[in-house]
Design an enzyme around this catalytic site. Structure first.
Site, PDB file in Angstrom:
ATOM      1  N   LYS A  23       0.834  -1.210   0.000  1.00 14.65           N
ATOM      2  CA  LYS A  23       0.000   0.000   0.000  1.00 14.65           C
ATOM      3  C   LYS A  23       0.868   1.259   0.000  1.00 14.65           C
ATOM      4  CE  LYS A  23      -3.589   2.631   0.087  1.00 14.65           C
ATOM      5  NZ  LYS A  23      -4.654   2.626   1.099  1.00 14.65           N
ATOM      6  N   LYS A  67      -1.242  11.788   5.293  1.00 18.68           N
ATOM      7  CA  LYS A  67      -0.888  10.789   6.315  1.00 18.68           C
ATOM      8  C   LYS A  67      -0.159   9.597   5.700  1.00 18.68           C
ATOM      9  CE  LYS A  67      -3.585   7.598   7.269  1.00 18.68           C
ATOM     10  NZ  LYS A  67      -3.759   6.150   6.899  1.00 18.68           N
TER      11      LYS A  67
END
Length: 296
Positions: free
Chosen positions: A171, A239
């Site tokens: 990811k 983030k």
């Protein structure tokens, strides 16, 4: 199967509903009462007052929350999943968190005789709604096999990448590519417009060549339409790029284009645009260029 689902936001809500529509008994909990509203009218969905109460009724608990501290809180905090889960239960975290955090969570859950799979996703809100997500899973092969039928209800591409944490590494790689490409598309359209050329026609031309990408196709169109409604909020991409850069520092790896993109997302959020989609980097480029809009 009894499935617990925690995290009913832009992506979690449609994901949970897919599981219920597939015939599974769905158990849900949320911090905010308003996120439970779509589930209250469904007699097949059971709403619980704590993660532990949810876990007591579920064989599998799926979490889809903002960051590692949120995962830790719902699993190990007061009234957390570990207080109610039966030994042998499975926890699948589909949030995007640091690989090291995923490994730490797995180790803590093993102390409670609970299995763990990290299974972050790509595809945004649209992918969640259409059950067309890409799922990148990390964990023992036998744990992945147990979760795979459920994951295939949520995504078209479900890949077992490796051991615990490997899904989060995949990811992070995904966020490098998507973040950098979103930025590149915004720069290209800005360059075209400021050069006096129609960016719509430029995009059309580029879609037929080696510059084609799904981000140019989908996100580029959103930029042309000035559609900044969040499918993936800018603060979340910030983030995620922070996770990438933290891992790069830990490994001693140079990631120059990712680092530059991370700084742009920092500026985007710092400019008050964190709740808009990450394609709002277009607005930032407009500001850098003296306020000239890319697309009127």
């Amino acid at each position: 199967m009894n499935i617990g689902f925690i995290g009913l936001g832009l992506m979690g809500k449609p994901m949970a509903l897919h599981l219920a529509r597939a015939g599974h008994a769905l158990h849900v909990w949320a911090r905010r009462a308003e996120t439970l509203a779509p589930f209250r009218a469904d007699a097949d969905v059971m709403i619980h007052d704590s993660p532990s109460a949810l876990a007591a009724r579920a064989e599998v608990v799926i979490t889809m929350v903002a960051d590692a501290p949120d995962v830790v809180e719902v699993l190990f905090g007061t009234g957390g999943v570990v207080e109610g889960a039966a030994p042998g239960s499975l926890v699948v975290d589909m949030s995007t968190i640091a690989p090291a955090a995923a490994r730490g969570i797995a180790a803590r859950l093993a102390g409670h005789d609970l299995s763990f799979l990290d299974a972050p996703v790509s595809g945004g809100e649209r992918g969640a709604i259409e059950a067309s997500l890409t799922v990148m899973a990390g964990g023992p092969a036998e744990v992945f096999a147990r979760a795979e039928p459920l994951l295939r209800l949520l995504g078209r591409s479900v890949i077992h990448v490796g051991e615990v944490g490997a899904g989060q590494v995949a990811k992070a790689c995904n966020q490098i590519l998507t973040g950098v490409t979103v930025m590149a598309v915004a720069e290209a359209l800005n360059f075209a417009r400021c050069s006096g050329v129609d960016p719509c026609r430029v995009r059309e031309a580029l879609l037929g060549g080696f510059a084609y990408s799904r981000i140019l196709e989908n996100h580029g169109q959103r930029m042309l339409d000035r559609n900044f409604q969040p499918g993936f909020k800018a603060w979340m991409h910030q983030k995620d790029m922070g996770i990438v850069m933290d891992e790069a520092h830990r490994l001693g790896l140079p990631l120059p284009t990712a680092a530059a993109t991370a700084q742009v997302f920092n500026a985007l959020v710092g400019s008050g645009l964190g709740e808009e989609d990450s394609v709002a980097v277009l607005k930032l480029l407009e500001a850098f260029g003296g306020g000239r809009p890319v697309i009127p």
